[in-house]
Design an enzyme around this catalytic site. Structure first.
Site, PDB file in Angstrom:
ATOM      1  CG  HIS A  91      65.322 -61.241  25.703  1.00 52.22           C
ATOM      2  ND1 HIS A  91      64.760 -60.972  26.972  1.00 52.22           N
ATOM      3  CD2 HIS A  91      65.321 -62.752  25.839  1.00 52.22           C
ATOM      4  CE1 HIS A  91      64.484 -62.130  27.580  1.00 52.22           C
ATOM      5  NE2 HIS A  91      64.783 -63.145  26.726  1.00 52.22           N
ATOM      6  CG  HIS A 117      72.206 -58.726  20.335  1.00 52.34           C
ATOM      7  ND1 HIS A 117      73.561 -59.429  20.192  1.00 52.34           N
ATOM      8  CD2 HIS A 117      72.269 -58.103  21.142  1.00 52.34           C
ATOM      9  CE1 HIS A 117      74.023 -59.310  21.343  1.00 52.34           C
ATOM     10  NE2 HIS A 117      73.494 -58.464  21.906  1.00 52.34           N
ATOM     11  CG  HIS A 119      71.512 -53.947  23.653  1.00 48.06           C
ATOM     12  ND1 HIS A 119      71.022 -54.990  24.376  1.00 48.06           N
ATOM     13  CD2 HIS A 119      72.670 -55.076  23.259  1.00 48.06           C
ATOM     14  CE1 HIS A 119      71.248 -56.086  24.605  1.00 48.06           C
ATOM     15  NE2 HIS A 119      72.623 -56.031  23.863  1.00 48.06           N
ATOM     16  CG  HIS A 136      76.309 -55.784  21.477  1.00 44.36           C
ATOM     17  ND1 HIS A 136      75.826 -55.893  22.956  1.00 44.36           N
ATOM     18  CD2 HIS A 136      76.947 -54.469  22.047  1.00 44.36           C
ATOM     19  CE1 HIS A 136      75.974 -55.124  23.946  1.00 44.36           C
ATOM     20  NE2 HIS A 136      76.721 -54.099  22.892  1.00 44.36           N
ATOM     21  CB  THR A 203      75.448 -57.130  28.158  1.00 43.22           C
ATOM     22  OG1 THR A 203      74.732 -57.557  26.948  1.00 43.22           O
ATOM     23  CG2 THR A 203      76.682 -56.757  28.102  1.00 43.22           C
ATOM     24  CB  THR A 204      71.643 -61.344  28.336  1.00 51.03           C
ATOM     25  OG1 THR A 204      72.435 -62.234  27.412  1.00 51.03           O
ATOM     26  CG2 THR A 204      71.218 -60.033  27.309  1.00 51.03           C
TER      27      THR A 204
END
Length: 253
Positions: A91, A117, A119, A136, A203-204
């Protein structure tokens, strides 16, 4: 969301606090993605534990418009100079930190640094606009609460830490490997620490509403070529913005 589903979701977080934080999926959880039949619009239908993704009232990310300016408390970061491992988890690209290697102190609460991680594009918007990327930094308190420090990323001067990350990131999904010791997480922060604050969610999936969001107002600059390298692996891995509902977004003065 009925009590049985809430308890199932919270039990998963308690048993595997890392699995339920952004960028992770619990073992055996249904596959999810950022598009198509398993994309964000369907996350709440993939598993009962994800139902809050669809019906929650404090979901993240959000578009920050007209925040309330106020005097926010300073937060204190005590991070070590290196990460432990780096992983392509299917992801995102993620750096994990050893236990005890970093903390965020907000008010009277200490949160341990778990991972950072990335995005693309940014998940949060400012005035309806995305940034090229967003980092994040995920922290967890002993109580189970999560604090995520968000860093917006724009293109410009190279950032040595991010350049080293994209040079050494695994190009295929797999197990975590040792991170380059030259990657200093503090180099992924802007000089100024003014921030937006609001109550939100992961957010996941499972999108649990347990997150204290601290989104830094100033972006960092990273090389456009490094964003392009990340985009070869993950051209789009951002959840769309969610409704603010009746929440307030605070902005430090």
């Amino acid at each position: 969301m009925d009590r049985r589903h809430v308890l199932k979701a919270l039990a998963g977080l308690a048993l595997c606090p890392v699995c339920a934080t952004p960028g992770f999926a619990a073992e055996g959880a249904p596959h999810w993605s950022y598009e198509g039949a398993t994309g964000p619009a369907r996350w709440g239908d993939l598993d009962a534990a994800n139902k809050v993704c669809s019906i929650g009232s404090q979901q993240s990310p959000i578009d920050i418009e007209n925040p309330t300016r106020t005097r926010l408390p300073d937060f204190k970061l005590s991070w070590g100079p290196t990460a432990d491992t780096i992983v392509n988890n299917g992801h995102t690209i993620q750096l994990n930190f050893a236990d005890g290697s970093g903390t965020l102190r907000l008010g009277e609460t200490n949160y341990k640094l778990l991972q950072v991680h990335f995005h693309r594009p940014s998940e949060h918007q400012i005035g309806g606009k995305n940034f090229p990327m967003e980092a994040h930094f995920v922290h967890r308190a002993a109580s189970g609460g999560v604090a995520v420090l968000g860093v917006l990323m724009t293109t410009g001067r190279p950032n040595p830490a991010f350049s080293q990350i994209v040079m050494t990131m695994p190009d295929k999904e797999g197990q975590a490997v040792k991170a380059d010791p030259r990657i200093d997480p503090s180099m992924l922060l802007p000089a100024r620490r003014s921030y937006y604050r609001y109550a939100g969610s992961l957010t996941t999936p499972p999108c649990l509403e347990v997150v204290e969001w601290l989104l830094l107002a100033d972006p960092i600059q990273v090389a456009e070529v490094d964003v392009a390298k990340f985009a070869r692996l993950y051209p789009m891995n951002a959840r769309p913005v969610q409704k603010l509902d009746r929440r307030f977004v605070l902005q430090g003065m």
